[in-house]
Enzyme design. Sequence first.
Site, mmCIF file in Angstrom:
data_model
loop_
_atom_site.group_PDB
_atom_site.id
_atom_site.type_symbol
_atom_site.label_atom_id
_atom_site.label_comp_id
_atom_site.label_asym_id
_atom_site.label_seq_id
_atom_site.Cartn_x
_atom_site.Cartn_y
_atom_site.Cartn_z
ATOM 1 N N HIS A 115 18.473 51.684 -14.109
ATOM 2 C CA HIS A 115 19.362 51.043 -13.142
ATOM 3 C C HIS A 115 19.685 49.595 -13.494
ATOM 4 C CE1 HIS A 115 15.338 49.903 -11.572
ATOM 5 N NE2 HIS A 115 15.957 48.811 -11.155
ATOM 6 N N HIS A 179 11.296 37.587 -7.734
ATOM 7 C CA HIS A 179 10.825 38.812 -7.084
ATOM 8 C C HIS A 179 9.578 39.318 -7.791
ATOM 9 C CE1 HIS A 179 13.141 40.530 -10.356
ATOM 10 N NE2 HIS A 179 13.066 41.779 -9.931
#
Length: 314
Positions: A115, A179
């Site tokens: 992805h 993140h």
Amino acid sequence: MPVALCAMSHSPLMGRNDPEQEVIDAVDAAFDHARRFVADFAPDLIVIFAPDHYNGVFYDLLPPFCIGAAAQSVGDYGTEAGPLDVDRDAAYAVARDVLDSGIDVAFSERMHVDHGFAQALQLLVGSITAVPTVPIFINSVAEPLGPVSRVRLLGEAVGRAAAKLDKRVLFVGSGGLSHDPPVPQFATAPEEVRERLIDGRNPSAAERDAREQRVITAGRDFAAGTAAIQPLNPEWDRHLLDVLASGDLEQIDAWTNDWFVEQAGHSSHEVRTWIAAYAAMSAAGKYRVTSTFYREIHEWIAGFGITTAVAVDE
């Protein structure tokens, strides 16, 4: 020929663990702007820098960088599966020039991507086959990692190579920003997980679904404040955006790998893709950032950014 840039965060949790509607609307508006920017530029070629998340590249042979002359999307998290429209001649030309520049980059005629590549292409141009591409993998999750200065030099070498192609080239960086999602670390992973990190190709549908569900659950827990993962760091994210916009990229060379993790989480290393893309732009001369979007989105476990940039005539 002209060059342009779009650097963007990605998240497999988009559409699976969404924030409130106001945030979704803001992200959608930012991507609408990015799509118009790309459409107006009308690239002949997209050179995309992206990471992998143990879906296509594994510890059995793990290069810091790899250029693909052919690439197949694995279709994780509902992204488009199948072959990318890779410009093989351009990929070989870029690889030769990058190697001639002294950057030791791997090369693949059978690259598998996830992805990190597919979501960016789908969001910006609608499909993994809409525009010919040169996919460039940058290791951003699997230690040991090289110094970020090498990423900058890679980007500059790619930018110089792209300038020789006689094509309108869009540089895309996909990943980040701050993140710390639940990506296993080899040094601390149990033996069965280590084996998957070494060679986890072709998982069953049930195995992939279970893995993806763990990430979705982590996103829900993080948004609820119950996940044991590192918080987002908007100050760090904005500092990064400011440095990239400044054009003074050599200052990034002083940033250590430990500093990335301490300040912004293990997967903050994905901003290597942004650094490479901006460095590629810098090879054409001065550039100007034309749009910047940023939001903390806990549901997606990401400091989420989207920027566009154009070259500035001297």
